[in-house]
Design an enzyme around this catalytic site. Structure first.
Site, PDB file in Angstrom:
ATOM      1  N   LYS A  22       0.873  -1.066   0.005  1.00 17.66           N
ATOM      2  CA  LYS A  22       0.066   0.081   0.060  1.00 17.66           C
ATOM      3  C   LYS A  22       0.806   1.053   0.071  1.00 17.66           C
ATOM      4  O   LYS A  22       0.441   2.058  -0.697  1.00 17.66           O
ATOM      5  CB  LYS A  22      -1.040  -0.158   1.196  1.00 17.66           C
ATOM      6  N   ARG A  92      -2.817   2.930   8.665  1.00 18.38           N
ATOM      7  CA  ARG A  92      -3.196   1.476   8.050  1.00 18.38           C
ATOM      8  C   ARG A  92      -1.927   0.767   8.053  1.00 18.38           C
ATOM      9  O   ARG A  92      -0.745   1.093   7.856  1.00 18.38           O
ATOM     10  CB  ARG A  92      -3.516   1.761   6.620  1.00 18.38           C
ATOM     11  N   GLY A 101      -7.507  -7.578   4.745  1.00 18.07           N
ATOM     12  CA  GLY A 101      -8.413  -7.578   6.078  1.00 18.07           C
ATOM     13  C   GLY A 101      -7.561  -8.329   7.179  1.00 18.07           C
ATOM     14  O   GLY A 101      -8.466  -8.567   8.006  1.00 18.07           O
ATOM     15  N   MET A 103      -5.107  -7.539   8.800  1.00 17.13           N
ATOM     16  CA  MET A 103      -4.456  -6.656   9.812  1.00 17.13           C
ATOM     17  C   MET A 103      -5.387  -5.182   9.906  1.00 17.13           C
ATOM     18  O   MET A 103      -6.441  -5.021   9.267  1.00 17.13           O
ATOM     19  CB  MET A 103      -3.102  -6.281   9.577  1.00 17.13           C
ATOM     20  N   ARG A 324      -3.693  -0.947  -6.715  1.00 14.43           N
ATOM     21  CA  ARG A 324      -3.119  -2.273  -6.481  1.00 14.43           C
ATOM     22  C   ARG A 324      -3.322  -3.125  -7.786  1.00 14.43           C
ATOM     23  O   ARG A 324      -4.533  -2.791  -8.400  1.00 14.43           O
ATOM     24  CB  ARG A 324      -2.934  -3.193  -5.423  1.00 14.43           C
ATOM     25  N   HIS A 442      -6.392 -44.436  -4.911  1.00 16.06           N
ATOM     26  CA  HIS A 442      -7.001 -44.836  -6.426  1.00 16.06           C
ATOM     27  C   HIS A 442      -7.965 -43.942  -6.694  1.00 16.06           C
ATOM     28  O   HIS A 442      -8.028 -43.567  -7.960  1.00 16.06           O
ATOM     29  CB  HIS A 442      -7.626 -46.292  -6.146  1.00 16.06           C
ATOM     30  N   ARG A 548      -0.074 -46.988 -18.032  1.00 16.63           N
ATOM     31  CA  ARG A 548      -0.137 -48.173 -16.861  1.00 16.63           C
ATOM     32  C   ARG A 548      -0.742 -49.382 -17.293  1.00 16.63           C
ATOM     33  O   ARG A 548      -2.063 -49.483 -17.463  1.00 16.63           O
ATOM     34  CB  ARG A 548      -0.818 -47.630 -15.932  1.00 16.63           C
ATOM     35  N   ARG A 604       4.582 -48.858 -19.382  1.00 18.81           N
ATOM     36  CA  ARG A 604       5.061 -49.585 -18.237  1.00 18.81           C
ATOM     37  C   ARG A 604       4.825 -50.845 -18.146  1.00 18.81           C
ATOM     38  O   ARG A 604       3.433 -51.170 -18.075  1.00 18.81           O
ATOM     39  CB  ARG A 604       4.791 -48.716 -16.953  1.00 18.81           C
ATOM     40  N   GLU A 732      11.668 -44.774  -8.731  1.00 15.85           N
ATOM     41  CA  GLU A 732      10.831 -44.480  -7.659  1.00 15.85           C
ATOM     42  C   GLU A 732      11.077 -45.055  -6.137  1.00 15.85           C
ATOM     43  O   GLU A 732      10.344 -44.920  -5.404  1.00 15.85           O
ATOM     44  CB  GLU A 732       9.194 -45.251  -8.296  1.00 15.85           C
ATOM     45  N   SER A 751      12.233 -42.295 -15.630  1.00 13.06           N
ATOM     46  CA  SER A 751      10.994 -41.603 -15.168  1.00 13.06           C
ATOM     47  C   SER A 751      10.596 -41.677 -13.931  1.00 13.06           C
ATOM     48  O   SER A 751      10.805 -42.706 -13.506  1.00 13.06           O
ATOM     49  CB  SER A 751       9.890 -42.328 -16.215  1.00 13.06           C
ATOM     50  N   GLY A 753       8.851 -41.627 -10.722  1.00 13.54           N
ATOM     51  CA  GLY A 753       7.920 -41.874 -10.366  1.00 13.54           C
ATOM     52  C   GLY A 753       7.841 -41.321  -8.763  1.00 13.54           C
ATOM     53  O   GLY A 753       8.089 -42.199  -7.835  1.00 13.54           O
ATOM     54  N   ASP A 756       5.349 -42.761  -5.439  1.00 13.61           N
ATOM     55  CA  ASP A 756       6.039 -43.932  -4.606  1.00 13.61           C
ATOM     56  C   ASP A 756       7.337 -43.394  -3.994  1.00 13.61           C
ATOM     57  O   ASP A 756       7.468 -43.688  -2.800  1.00 13.61           O
ATOM     58  CB  ASP A 756       6.374 -45.298  -5.488  1.00 13.61           C
ATOM     59  N   CYS A 818       6.790 -38.793 -14.174  1.00 15.17           N
ATOM     60  CA  CYS A 818       5.444 -39.250 -14.524  1.00 15.17           C
ATOM     61  C   CYS A 818       4.413 -39.444 -13.277  1.00 15.17           C
ATOM     62  O   CYS A 818       3.404 -40.118 -13.319  1.00 15.17           O
ATOM     63  CB  CYS A 818       5.366 -40.803 -15.302  1.00 15.17           C
ATOM     64  N   TYR A 838      11.001 -33.746 -19.710  1.00 19.03           N
ATOM     65  CA  TYR A 838       9.595 -33.627 -19.930  1.00 19.03           C
ATOM     66  C   TYR A 838       8.916 -33.931 -18.472  1.00 19.03           C
ATOM     67  O   TYR A 838       9.412 -34.480 -17.841  1.00 19.03           O
ATOM     68  CB  TYR A 838       8.913 -34.633 -20.982  1.00 19.03           C
TER      69      TYR A 838
END
Lengths: 862, 862
Positions: A22, A92, A101, A103, A324, A442, A548, A604, A732, A751, A753, A756, A818, A838
């Site tokens: 501010k 302020r 809001g 303080m 702002r 899952h 998978r 995989r 992994e 890759s 994992g 895990d 992955c 990637y």
């Protein structure tokens, strides 16, 4: 000596850390020559010193404040505490990072019994003067003296028809009653008390919590802005307002906001009176409106961003009180960014960098109508496992949900937790709710993959799958009752909540195109079937990072076969089941290759926690006995033998491939035959990437690889085909990361994992510790849920070790991720920083990942 | 050019890697001037080159062999292939590390139809000549031509009454029949073929397996020793023998061995004729015996170790054919080492370094009588989980074992797997056998702690606990049937096998005293009760490194209380149960402090996998319902809520202490009150070490520590006591090791919990993967079972990271290990190398650990 107080003409917008957002912006506007009531800022350093000193204002600070007050008096032409022409100020808080809001603020400071009389005389407006004094006493009492606001409100209600003076007297009496002291009459004392109160408010409970929730460091401190008061409450020639330089909902280029005649700024926020649309200002204050339009444009050009401004009109004169960067909806953010690039205000990079990836994610999913949701009754809260909004009738079994869907009923599948056998129900459900499981359970993983709204770990509810009831406290819901889920927030509502639909705008596509130009990381997707692969391609995926194969096995007609295979006690019986599975697998892979064509696809090999395949019920076992001709008792015993205490750390991944090489062999055959056939049919070049999971020791990988390569060579011979391929591994298991140099000698790609890996690095099972993780995040033991954002210190340092060792051993090692983290912006930035090639995420996260990758590239540009 | 062949006077004992053990020692004896038939050695390098070259002898090698043959002819005064005075040689393998009986030997090489006649004439002993020729053909046929020895034996049996010449003819015919070629008549051809056969034998199946089992690298290769034959089979003035320089059973200083008159060395091994005791040589060959006595002494002094020697007497002349360090029993090893120090032959360090820690471990446990065991019928094989030997009757439930023990019946507890509720039965059983579980399963850990024989993971057996039967294939054993367990080997025998008892000798205590002088690592023990603590002190422990408090909770009268606590749904109910547990805990700790006095004791706060405390049966739950007054249904539901998919990675360790701080508070109170009271009663200084388990994040430790310190300060005030204490943590979660620098800021000591660390680094549950680990070790995927010996590359590198970061953050950080690895010699060496301060192991491993620590210090001396 360190300067502790800055006047508005000594600061600038770049001094946000020292002066707070501010204060820095007020100084900046002053510098721009806009009409800003003059003032000064006590720095965040002074705040830090105050706390470090055990809550004491230093003499130096007091001296500097007194000096700046004199300057302010001179500029304002008024005197603090002067009966004739009193200077009043607002005090302020203003932190480096906005904490709206959180303080405290004191307005009208400088009023006392005497100056109030003076103000009344000066303005010829006693009502205004007493109103201001009353407001001041209340704010000072609340903020500085810690008397609950409700106590003042009580008096105000009781005496609402009384004279203002009577209320003021009652307020003063309350202060004496509560504190044993009188309201300070000396404005200088008032000021120093107010400054300290603002400093203290940095550590009030809600501020601390807000910082925790928003990742704001506790040691920044707040600045204090002291500013000459201007008065919007001086009658019909005055007023206060707030406005955005563009429409914050849709980004249209028009002033958007509200104002109130004869009011101070807080009245707008308080919502006691209904404000007017900013457009009406044009009629009531035409020249002021023109002024404001011009200023809004100046500020936008200067800040190169859409502004959120506060102003006051005092006797037809416009004063700017705040500016702002404006908060905005996703739709607005996209539109404004693109427009500003077109207007030449900002670069593409800035437009991309400015996107809030969390907001973008919302664009991908349906949402509830805001008003309808605000009114809906929250039944329970769970984990926001997969974003979006859904309403429907509850069903407790997959088959019931399927039956309902067939009748055109929108179903919400409610389960204790889901298992692969629930997939059919999940696929047709509008949303999914489970009592157990974490962000990577899952249900969560599958739902995100399907782009479907899901709440998991909703431990407040009790699900009785047999009785088909959902109980929350005293409330019992039965099958067919309606609920609504906000998967972005984790809220469960009673009944149906109204939905809004969103679609991708042209501007959105433009931003994404720019992001693609900028980013270095490739974006792949986790997809196990042609449908998901296609969806991901549409979202801009550049390959599949994780296919998978175990998910493919969970389809209804296959699960008996895979069970037969797992339960087999001889290689022969296993091969028999595998022979039946081969055509299915090959068909799966052909379908995927047909969609992905020559884009890379990492498949995989089977990695089930073994228990997921075991017959779950006696019925299952009997069915399997019939199918295989193996006696029921033998099967039951075998199933018991295969039970594991800790399946997560059990007989899975490459361990399975080493014990039963014939499984990996069948899968390799399916992969290669599919690749050869599709590449011939479509006349394209497919280079399969075969990924061997759960490797912890280089020799494991070597062993499985040997079997895989042999099958590949057989296939090439059988088809008389030349085809390239890559063989790599998941990283992994912590040991794989620690010995990545050895493993890279066998692997052409890694890759990560990280699901895990995180479980093992923390020793935390994601299925069991949802509550612990939530508790830890709340207590600040975890900075963030490590299953959502990569834990850089632990998991991240292992990844760095693996990348370094891996590259040393094999310079052209391909590196990707992955795990679920592949769709998380902070984790994506980390992946960019450590030089992965990637990230791979679920289809619905692909746009977010594209954007996050671009932002990472921008932020980390050398 | 590399020299590939060395004559005996060109080598020495230090050239073992190049010349093999046998060749190097023959050269050494030659150098010492002992009478050794001359010869030469083809190096291991030549063997490696042969294999690298795809199985071809290089021309260089052939040339060198021909040259050395000429030298040998000159020394021997005979000629190879000469009819009149033929030189005969033996061709023997000799690897750098002894692999007895694993590779092949050809004797009497150089004989053919002609030279045999010559030998007959020369020695005037046709029987001897034909016998030698027959032996040669058989060995050459077997070793070089690959014709099964049994085919020759068949002929020998069939023609046993026939003329030698007839047998020779039949042997030759067999060779033609089997190979289509005649027996080579050219001695030089014979020699080159035999050398190649020895080279090839390096890779025969049994040699490869032997190397695998004994950790011998595959790339060492074997040397070939070619030596002029001397003949023990030249009549009654000749003979062959083997002898030890001391008694290999008990270490007494006397020649110990056997000899045969008129025999070649192989006859002693073959066991067809019964050999005579070496002492009888003194009568039959008095001067030869004296000679031999003198030589044995020379060799012992020269090698500074007890020797195992082979010799031949040819016409009353003694020839030395081999000497090497003697294999010996543990008792002998100890006695010889101490005697040799006294004799001034070796230093204390050498004596200690020479101990085989595996053998020493055997001294700690009862063993079966060797002969009785050899005759016993093996029922099944399992994992050698805890060493020792036990016989008894089988019982399938703890209470049955207890009842049997009360009647004085020796019980073997047989279970599918054990759980803490079986403790009473395990305590009284003579031995424990489980069908499931690995080397660090509950049964294994508890049994080792009790110093009790145990076999786990015996997957060949099926245990039906309800029917009380143990089934192995077709055999069904019932309760009360007798079996015997060899826990050192993992063998299960049918019936009772005779036991021998052992006790510690004076010499053993002497060796241990020397070890204590030498070692740098301190040795602590893992003990949860005064009995174990006392036992460990007697074995030389210097403190307790791990006192597991959860074991204390498993006692019968406490388990309902701990269940009540775990199942409580309110803090109040939990505190009620804890208040009842406090006096028990305090009593436990007082008992331990009374034994340990001022030695350090590390007490770990509760770390149960939660499921271990849950009521196991409906009966348990009903009992608990009665005790607590909580309805059965509520308890059952709560128990279900608390079930975890992967309890290893679940709600345990410090996570429990954070959720329910009152548990840690009760335990801390018990620890401190016990320490203060015992230190006052005994007037000693006790400094408790409180260990907080399963920490992964520094903030977890800080949180629990805060609660613990508060209780400590309360106790100090309540007792008006000054008492020091340490607060530290286990390093058992990979993340703790990776962020050890942060954790060390909160911890005064680290104790590596390498059991869990190994599980998490490998992602391997020790309870579930016993079969996988065995399979991996057999396949060479694991160099060793990582739960037995620390995996240096993975787990070890994490430990190194933790030690480095930890010390950087806190220079005086105390470092120890309390996993099972603390009792494993190789792991102890690693702990020494990375600079830990102590290892902690089960009481019965303490002596082994003392010795291993000393050996580590000797081996790693700068």
């Amino acid at each position: 000596m360190q300067k502790l107080v800055y006047s508005f003409n000594e600061g600038s917008k770049d001094m946000r850390n020292l002066l707070g957002g501010k204060g820095a912006n007020l100084a900046e506007m002053t510098k721009l020559g806009l009409r800003v009531p003059f003032g000064f800022i006590v720095t965040t350093d002074a705040c830090k010193a105050y706390h470090a000193d055990g809550g004491k204002l230093s003499e130096d600070l007091k001296t500097e404040i007194a000096y700046q007050m004199e300057v302010l008096e001179n500029v304002a032409g008024k005197k603090f505490g002067d009966r004739e022409n009193p200077l009043l100020v607002s005090v302020r808080s203003g932190a480096p990072i906005s904490m709206p809001g959180m303080m405290d603020t004191v307005l009208n400071l400088g009023l006392n019994d005497e100056t109030t009389e003076g103000l009344a005389a000066l303005t010829d407006n006693p009502a205004f003067a007493y109103d201001s004094y009353r407001r001041f006493i209340q704010m000072f009492g609340d903020v500085v003296l810690g008397i609950p606001k409700s106590r003042f409100d009580e008096i105000f209600r009781r005496l609402q028809d009384a004279d203002q003076k009577e209320i003021i007297a009652a307020y003063k009496a309350l202060i004496v009653e509560e504190t044993g002291m009188r309201l300070p009459q000396d404005p200088k004392e008032q000021l120093l008390e107010a400054v300290q109160a603002v400093f203290r408010s940095w550590n009030n409970e809600r501020a601390v919590l807000y910082r925790q929730l928003n990742d704001i460091p506790d040691d920044l401190g707040t600045a204090v802005t002291v500013q000459a008061m201007v008065f919007g409450n001086m009658g019909d020639t005055s007023g206060s307002g707030v406005a955005f330089s563009r429409n914050p909902s849709n980004g249209e280029k028009e002033l958007f906001g509200e104002f109130l005649v004869n009011a101070q700024g807080e009245d707008i926020v308080a919502g006691i009176r209904t404000p007017l649309q900013i457009a009406e200002m044009a009629e009531q204050f035409p020249s002021v409106y023109q002024d404001f339009q011009r200023i809004a444009e100046v500020l936008e050009k200067h800040y190169k961003d859409m502004q959120d401004m506060e102003f006051t009109i005092e006797n037809n004169k416009l004063y700017m009180l705040q500016t702002r960067a404006a908060k905005r909806t996703a739709e607005c953010a996209v539109r404004v960014a693109v427009d500003m690039v077109k207007e030449g205000l900002i670069s593409k990079e800035t437009a991309v960098a400015r996107m809030d990836v969390g907001q973008i994610d919302q664009l991908m999913h349906p949402a509830f109508d805001h008003e309808a949701e605000a009114k809906a009754k929250i039944l329970a809260k769970g984990l926001p496992a997969s974003p979006g909004a859904a309403s429907g009738r509850i069903f407790f079994e997959a088959k019931d949900a399927v039956a309902a869907a067939e009748k055109g009923i929108k179903a919400i599948l409610v389960r204790q937790e889901t298992s692969p056998e629930d997939l059919s129900g999940m696929a047709v459900a509008a949303g999914i709710l489970t009592a157990r499981g974490g962000m990577t359970s899952h249900a969560a993983v599958v739902a995100r993959g399907m782009g479907k709204c899901c709440i998991t770990g909703c431990s407040e509810i009790q699900v009785n799958e047999e009785a088909k009831t959902l109980t929350i406290g005293e409330t019992v819901l039965d099958e067919g009752d309606s609920i609504s889920l906000n998967g972005t927030m984790g809220h469960v509502y009673f009944g149906e909540v109204k939905n809004t639909e969103t679609a991708f705008s042209e501007e959105f596509n433009q931003i994404m195109a720019w992001a693609d130009e900028i980013r270095i990381l490739k974006i792949r997707t986790n997809a196990d079937n042609p449908r998901d692969a296609k969806q991901a391609l549409e979202f801009g995926a550049e390959g599949i990072g994780l296919c998978r194969t175990e998910h493919m096995f969970f389809q209804e007609e296959r699960i008996p076969l895979i069970r037969q295979m797992i339960m087999a006690t001889s290689e022969e019986a296993r091969r028999e089941a595998l022979d039946k599975l081969l055509p299915f697998q090959k068909g799966d892979f052909k379908g995927i290759y047909e969609v992905m064509e020559d884009l890379p696809v990492t498949i995989r090999l089977l990695d089930p926690p073994l228990h997921e395949f075991l017959p779950q019920t006696e019925e299952d076992t009997r069915e399997l006995a019939e199918l295989t001709g193996i006696p029921y008792e033998n099967l039951a015993r075998r199933a018991e033998e295969l039970q594991e205490f800790n399946p997560m750390l059990g007989h899975r991944g490459c361990r399975l491939a080493i014990t039963y090489p014939e499984i990996a062999e069948m899968q390799t055959r399916a992969i290669m035959e599919a690749a050869i056939e599709v590449s011939r049919e479509k006349n394209i070049v497919i280079v399969p990437e075969i990924m061997i999971p759960l490797v912890g020791v280089d020799a494991e990988l070597a062993e499985v690889k040997k079997a895989v390569v042999k099958v590949i060579e057989d296939c090439k011979k059988a088809y008389d085909a030349e085809i390239d391929y890559f063989i790599g591994t998941m990283i992994e298991v912590p040991r794989a990361a620690l010995t990545a140099g050895e493993i890279a000698k066998e692997a052409e790609f890694f890759s990560f994992g990280t699901n895990d890996l995180t479980q093992m690095v923390f020793g935390l099972s994601r299925d069991d510790t949802g509550n612990i993780i939530r508790d830890y995040v709340e207590k600040g033991i975890f900075a963030a849920d490590p299953f959502q954002t990569i834990d850089r210190k632990g998991v991240g340092s292992l990844m760095e070790i693996a990348v370094k060792q891996g590259r040393q051993a094999r310079a052209n090692l391909k590196l990707g991720i992955c795990g679920e983290h592949g769709g998380d912006p902070k984790s994506i930035e980390f992946c960019h920083q450590i030089g992965l090639h990637y990230v791979s995420c679920s289809p619905y996260r692909v746009p977010v990942a594209r954007l996050a990758a671009a932002q990472a590239a921008i932020r980390n540009e050398q």
